[in-house]
Structures are given as structure tokens and as C-alpha cells.
Write a protein that holds these residues in place. Structure first.
Motif, PDB file in Angstrom:
ATOM      1  N   SER A 326       0.816  -1.218   0.000  1.00 52.68           N
ATOM      2  CA  SER A 326       0.000   0.000   0.000  1.00 52.68           C
ATOM      3  C   SER A 326       0.847   1.265   0.000  1.00 52.68           C
ATOM      4  O   SER A 326       1.739   1.431   0.827  1.00 52.68           O
ATOM      5  N   PRO A 327       0.568   2.197  -0.913  1.00 54.70           N
ATOM      6  CA  PRO A 327       1.303   3.468  -0.924  1.00 54.70           C
ATOM      7  C   PRO A 327       0.746   4.446   0.098  1.00 54.70           C
ATOM      8  O   PRO A 327      -0.390   4.320   0.559  1.00 54.70           O
ATOM      9  N   THR A 328       1.544   5.448   0.421  1.00 56.65           N
ATOM     10  CA  THR A 328       1.126   6.551   1.285  1.00 56.65           C
ATOM     11  C   THR A 328       1.521   7.864   0.631  1.00 56.65           C
ATOM     12  O   THR A 328       2.667   8.025   0.197  1.00 56.65           O
ATOM     13  N   VAL A 329       0.591   8.806   0.560  1.00 57.37           N
ATOM     14  CA  VAL A 329       0.868  10.147   0.058  1.00 57.37           C
ATOM     15  C   VAL A 329       1.190  11.042   1.256  1.00 57.37           C
ATOM     16  O   VAL A 329       0.422  11.097   2.221  1.00 57.37           O
ATOM     17  N   ALA A 330       2.319  11.755   1.180  1.00 56.12           N
ATOM     18  CA  ALA A 330       2.703  12.723   2.211  1.00 56.12           C
ATOM     19  C   ALA A 330       2.830  14.081   1.540  1.00 56.12           C
ATOM     20  O   ALA A 330       3.639  14.256   0.621  1.00 56.12           O
ATOM     21  N   LEU A 331       2.053  15.046   2.011  1.00 53.32           N
ATOM     22  CA  LEU A 331       1.901  16.343   1.339  1.00 53.32           C
ATOM     23  C   LEU A 331       2.716  17.420   2.033  1.00 53.32           C
ATOM     24  O   LEU A 331       2.787  17.482   3.264  1.00 53.32           O
ATOM     25  N   GLY A 371       5.061  -6.524   7.818  1.00 50.61           N
ATOM     26  CA  GLY A 371       4.640  -7.903   7.627  1.00 50.61           C
ATOM     27  C   GLY A 371       3.697  -8.391   8.713  1.00 50.61           C
ATOM     28  O   GLY A 371       3.189  -7.630   9.535  1.00 50.61           O
ATOM     29  N   GLY A 372       3.438  -9.682   8.673  1.00 50.02           N
ATOM     30  CA  GLY A 372       2.627 -10.301   9.711  1.00 50.02           C
ATOM     31  C   GLY A 372       1.141 -10.203   9.511  1.00 50.02           C
ATOM     32  O   GLY A 372       0.375 -10.487  10.426  1.00 50.02           O
ATOM     33  N   THR A 373       0.677  -9.818   8.334  1.00 47.43           N
ATOM     34  CA  THR A 373      -0.753  -9.758   8.091  1.00 47.43           C
ATOM     35  C   THR A 373      -1.232 -11.098   7.547  1.00 47.43           C
ATOM     36  O   THR A 373      -0.453 -11.995   7.250  1.00 47.43           O
ATOM     37  N   ASN A 374      -2.564 -11.219   7.429  1.00 46.68           N
ATOM     38  CA  ASN A 374      -3.111 -12.407   6.767  1.00 46.68           C
ATOM     39  C   ASN A 374      -3.348 -12.075   5.295  1.00 46.68           C
ATOM     40  O   ASN A 374      -2.885 -11.048   4.791  1.00 46.68           O
ATOM     41  N   ASN A 375      -4.067 -12.914   4.599  1.00 43.12           N
ATOM     42  CA  ASN A 375      -4.243 -12.717   3.166  1.00 43.12           C
ATOM     43  C   ASN A 375      -5.187 -11.564   2.825  1.00 43.12           C
ATOM     44  O   ASN A 375      -5.339 -11.223   1.655  1.00 43.12           O
ATOM     45  N   ASN A 376      -5.835 -10.959   3.818  1.00 41.93           N
ATOM     46  CA  ASN A 376      -6.826  -9.923   3.540  1.00 41.93           C
ATOM     47  C   ASN A 376      -6.335  -8.516   3.865  1.00 41.93           C
ATOM     48  O   ASN A 376      -7.123  -7.577   3.842  1.00 41.93           O
ATOM     49  N   ALA A 377      -5.063  -8.366   4.197  1.00 39.79           N
ATOM     50  CA  ALA A 377      -4.561  -7.052   4.587  1.00 39.79           C
ATOM     51  C   ALA A 377      -3.170  -6.851   4.012  1.00 39.79           C
ATOM     52  O   ALA A 377      -2.395  -7.786   3.867  1.00 39.79           O
ATOM     53  N   THR A 378      -2.860  -5.621   3.681  1.00 37.67           N
ATOM     54  CA  THR A 378      -1.551  -5.257   3.147  1.00 37.67           C
ATOM     55  C   THR A 378      -0.890  -4.288   4.120  1.00 37.67           C
ATOM     56  O   THR A 378      -1.520  -3.319   4.538  1.00 37.67           O
ATOM     57  N   PRO A 379       0.369  -4.517   4.491  1.00 36.25           N
ATOM     58  CA  PRO A 379       1.026  -3.589   5.432  1.00 36.25           C
ATOM     59  C   PRO A 379       1.099  -2.183   4.865  1.00 36.25           C
ATOM     60  O   PRO A 379       1.231  -1.980   3.662  1.00 36.25           O
ATOM     61  N   TRP A 380       1.018  -1.215   5.755  1.00 35.11           N
ATOM     62  CA  TRP A 380       1.090   0.177   5.352  1.00 35.11           C
ATOM     63  C   TRP A 380       2.528   0.674   5.381  1.00 35.11           C
ATOM     64  O   TRP A 380       3.400   0.104   6.024  1.00 35.11           O
ATOM     65  N   THR A 381       2.729   1.780   4.718  1.00 32.33           N
ATOM     66  CA  THR A 381       4.003   2.486   4.768  1.00 32.33           C
ATOM     67  C   THR A 381       3.741   3.870   5.349  1.00 32.33           C
ATOM     68  O   THR A 381       2.915   4.606   4.825  1.00 32.33           O
TER      69      THR A 381
END
Length: 525
Positions: A326-331, A371-381
């Protein structure tokens, strides 16, 4: 006891010495020169009157002179020597414009200039540390760049109704802040009739107005709502639909009136991150890709309130195998921004973009997603841009497993790093980061397990969520993080926003409740 008598001085012999100057001396090389016999005031024993004879027995008690015949400079005599003195006011007062060392007073010299400076600790002046003198020699006050954040307050529950509630677990920021210190929080209502809902909050976290319904569809799989709030309080919300193919939709809300929704990309997409720049242009970064294609990071920027059918997306990541995270936008306040994401191997990278979308180079941070999520979640940045100097701040795990903040200057050169949590975890799947206007940083994260645990995800591990402030120089504001919540099993996502006032808000979903914790501003008295 009588005073020791003074031996009589052989004045005639000394006069001979003065005349025979060229003679050799066994005096270690010290050869005084007597150009003129000095007058003496010793009494003439024959008459009792003062004598006008000469002697060289004692140095004269008159003021010493320089080689030019002028008296040497003396600090405090009221005369400025341009060679050795910056000032000389004729007194020994250290609290005025001239120090008693004849150096001009100035902020940072460690001496308080009365009537001009409120304080001065010299090298101890600090731009953000609490309870100290600022580099401007003023006492701490809100708005001076210091960090005046109070502790994370008790939880506030948003009255979201009785239906089952869920948040987003693929993208950050289910909460955003406006310039006046208010917030907007979004969530998902699950069940037969699914909804995406939004609620305004005042600076203390209390509800403002009614809940705004942004999407509603029977049997439609809605998920992962995210929000971006403009300085004036207008906002935009994105969410994903998985009814047929995974699509991303956006809806803007101006003056609490929702505009029609529209498809963000026209192709399968998800894990959206949003930001609204000062000109009300929406910046959207998301994952997209065709069938059997790697998930790449794409970017759009367009005036969401006036022309949502603006320019097409551009691909900003490039890898041949695997999916990005997952991407993150920082403004930045000037409208420039960066997008950070995790590469398929988990390495966090970012790219900067000017207002006209001119792209900078890809910067590798040497951090990884948690890391450490299941198949339904994506780690954030987690990422932020410091308003004052454009520094990029990224949070992630280093190669030793520590959760750390890394700071890169405006040229993307690494400038510093600090460990966020003293306790290492097996996984840190969710993390969010935000900056106040002065560059102080708030971090919130969820972690599970201990480093030695072997489970592939957090489902069977103890989880904890924490919050912590860092000053602009990356020094922790508190000795330890504040605990938000603990639970068994997969940690729940949580997100963060910091208002221009300096107030921070942490939002999360627990059970069927939308919860908000506030970290208020506590100005010095």
C-alpha cells in the motif's frame, strides 16, 4: 612589631649603570633601557625638602603606555579599542548591550540582555525541547516550534449506530484534519446493506453535525475507506468495491454536500491513499494491475471538486515480479508531495513530485514494511514531509527488526534515525506517521508477538497498539510510548492525523465502535 626598615638605595651607582649601557651583563639577557632618568620624590635628608634628583630604583606609578605613547586598552574604561573590543560602556554590568568582557550582547551568549531577551542559556537554547529557552531567546510559547503535546487522552466513541462496523486494513488514514483543528473520520458499515460513512469532529473529538452517507449498496462488498481533508474543511473519501472487479471510487464533500461518486481509475485498483493540496487538487496513489500482472503503484492529481475527470494516471513504480504494498501520500504545504510504498520484497522506497507532477528519483530507505498480516490485509508504509525544510520522514523496520524513523533532507540524503519503540515485535503490520507545522512527529503503530515467535501472521499472537511523539530533531518527547490498546490475535488497523493547531487524533475500530483518542495541545503558562 615595627616595620622592616627599607635598605638605602645607592642612587649614584644606578646613574652610572644608566650611562654605561653598552657594558656586558650577567642578567640572563634582560637588558633594560633607560633613555631618561626618572624623577624621584624621595626627601633630601639635608634639608627635608623634596629632592629633584633621579633614580631608577623603582618603576614609576604612572599609567603604562603603548609603543605609540597611548595608554593600553582596558575593558571598562569607557573607550572602545577597535582592535580588541567590540564595545565599552564603562561599566561592569552584564545585563545591558555590552558585556563586561567588552563583547556586544547577543542572543546565544548565555547572558540575559535585560529588556531585550526573555532568557538565554547559550548552547542550551533549543528549538523544541520543553521547558527551555528558545534559539530566539524567548520563553517557550505555543507556535514557536516547540512540542506542547499533551498525553493521549481517554477514548471517545463516535455514535455510529447499531450496525456492524469495520475500518480499512489496506490503506492508512481513516481520519484527516482541517486548518481550524476539526477532523473528519470515515468507516464502513457491514451487513446486508453496506455503507461508507463520514463524521466531522470538533478539536476535542466531539461530533459536529450529522453522519454523512457516502456509499450504500445491498450485497456490495465495500471496504478500506480513506479520507483527505482540505484546509477549509472540505474533504474527499475513497473506497474499494469488489462486487465484480476490484474498483476504487471517490466522492468529494464540499460544505457537507456530497458530490456524485466516480471511478478513480477505470481499471482494477485498490489500497488507495489520498491528500488534498492547498489548491483543492486531490492527490491519489493506489495499486493497480491487469490480470496476471504485478500490482504497480499509480498516481493521479486533479481538481476533485471541479474536474474529477482530470488527467489519467501515471505509473510510478516498476518491477517485473510480485506486488507492491500500500502506498502513502505525504503532502507539503506548497502542494509538492511524496509517495512511499513497499516493493515486492518489502523494501520501502519513495519518490518526490513537484506540483506539476515532475518526478524525482526513486529513493531506497533501507527500511522494510512490518509484515505479519493475513491474506486480507496489506502492510502500510508511514511517511511525512516536514513543512519547514521539506525533509522526508519514513517509518519502518530496519534490518535488525527495530521500528525506526529515518529522516532524509530535501536532497534525499539520510540525516538521522531513531528507534520508535524500545520493545521489538515479531511483526508491525500497521503504522502511520504525521507531522505538525513545525516538524514535530506523531507515530502510531500496531505490533504483535515477540521476535522469537514463529507464526506466519498475527492471528495467534498477542497484539498491542502504541502512540508516541518525537520532536523535530527526532528526540522522543516521552520516555516510553503510550499504549492505545491490547488484544489477542490480529491487531486492528489504526490511523493518525495532526491538525495545524498541533492537536493529534488517533482513530481505530474496535468491535462495532468507531473510537478516537486525542492528544491535545498544552501551552506553557
Amino acid at each position: 612589631m615595627s616595620a622592616r626598615p627599607t635598605a638605602a638605595r645607592p642612587r649614584a651607582w644606578l646613574l652610572v649603570v644608566a650611562v654605561v649601557a653598552p657594558a656586558c651583563f650577567s642578567d640572563g639577557g634582560y637588558h633594560p633601557q633607560f633613555d631618561t632618568a626618572l624623577p624621584t620624590t624621595e626627601p633630601d635628608t639635608s634639608t627635608g625638602a623634596p629632592s629633584t634628583g633621579t633614580t631608577a630604583s623603582e618603576p614609576a606609578t604612572t599609567t603604562p603606555t603603548t609603543t605609540t605613547g597611548e595608554p593600553p586598552a582596558v575593558c571598562g574604561d569607557g573607550v572602545v579599542d577597535p582592535v580588541s573590543e567590540a564595545c565599552d560602556d564603562g561599566n561592569r554590568d552584564d545585563g545591558d548591550a555590552c558585556l563586561n568582557t567588552c563583547v556586544a550582547a547577543g542572543c546565544g551568549d548565555g547572558v540575559v540582555w535585560l529588556g531585550v531577551e526573555e532568557c538565554d542559556l547559550g548552547a542550551g537554547n533549543h528549538p523544541s525541547a520543553p521547558d527551555t529557552c528558545r534559539p530566539t531567546c524567548t520563553l517557550p510559547a505555543c507556535g514557536d516550534g516547540g512540542l506542547y503535546a499533551g498525553p493521549l487522552g481517554p477514548v471517545r466513541e463516535i455514535a455510529a449506530g447499531s450496525a456492524p462496523i469495520d475500518g480499512g486494513d489496506d490503506a492508512p488514514r481513516m481520519i484527516g484534519a482541517a486548518d481550524d483543528g476539526s477532523f473528519v473520520v470515515v468507516w464502513r458499515v457491514t451487513g446486508f446493506l453496506e455503507k461508507i460513512s463520514a463524521q466531522r469532529l470538533d478539536p476535542a473529538g466531539a461530533a459536529l453535525g450529522d453522519i454523512v452517507e457516502l456509499a450504500q449498496q445491498p450485497l456490495m462488498q465495500l471496504r478500506d475507506p480513506v479520507v483527505a481533508v482540505a484546509p477549509n474543511g472540505d474533504y474527499a473519501v475513497a473506497w474499494e468495491s469488489t462486487l465484480e472487479t476490484q474498483q476504487a471510487f471517490v466522492r468529494s464533500v464540499a460544505a457537507d454536500m456530497p458530490a456524485p461518486e466516480f471511478d478513480l481509475t477505470g481499471m482494477p485498483a485498490g489500497s488507495v491513499s489520498l491528500a488534498l493540496d492547498p489548491g483543492a487538487a486531490l492527490v491519489a496513489a493506489y495499486l493497480a494491475g491487469g490480470p496476471n500482472q504485478p500490482q504497480q503503484v499509480y498516481l493521479r492529481r486533479f481538481p476533485v471538486f471541479t474536474a474529477p475527470d482530470g488527467p489519467d494516471e501515471q505509473q510510478i513504480s516498476q518491477h517485473d515480479v510480485g506486488d507492491a504494498t500500500s502506498p502513502t501520500v505525504a503532502l507539503h504545504p506548497d502542494g509538492s508531495f511524496l509517495v512511499a510504498w513497499g516493493e515486492p520484497d518489502g523494501t520501502i522506497v519513495y519518490r518526490r513530485f513537484a506540483v506539476d507532477l515532475t518526478a524525482g528519483p526513486r529513493v531506497v530507505t533501507d527500511l522494510v514494511v512490518g509484515g505479519g498480516t493475513n491474506n486480507n490485509a496489506t502492510p502500510w508504509t508511514g511517511a511525512a514531509v516536514r513543512p519547514s525544510d521539506g525533509a522526508a520522514i519514513v517509518v519502518g523496520r530496519d534490518r535488525d527488526g527495530h521500528l525506526v524513523l529515518r529522516q532524509f533532507d530535501a536532497r534525499d540524503v539520510l540525516q538521522g534515525s531513531v528507534q520508535v519503540d524500545d520493545v521489538d515485535a515479531r511483526y508491525v503490520p500497521f503504522v502511520d506517521l504525521a507531522s505538525d507545522p513545525w516538524g514535530n512527529l506523531a507515530v502510531v503503530w500496531s505490533a504483535c508477538g515477540a521476535p522469537a515467535d514463529e507464526q506466519p501472521h498475527c492471528g495467534d499472537l498477542a497484539s498491542v497498539s502504541r502512540f508516541r511523539w518525537f520532536r523535530s530533531d527526532l528526540v522522543p518527547h516521552t520516555e516510553a510510548p503510550a499504549e492505545v490498546t491490547t488484544r489477542m490475535g490480529m491487531p486492528r488497523p489504526l490511523s493518525l492525523a495532526v491538525a495545524p493547531t498541533g492537536v493529534a487524533a488517533v482513530s481505530r475500530i474496535e468491535g462495532d465502535n468507531v473510537l478516537v483518542h486525542m492528544s491535545p495541545v498544552q501551552c506553557p503558562p
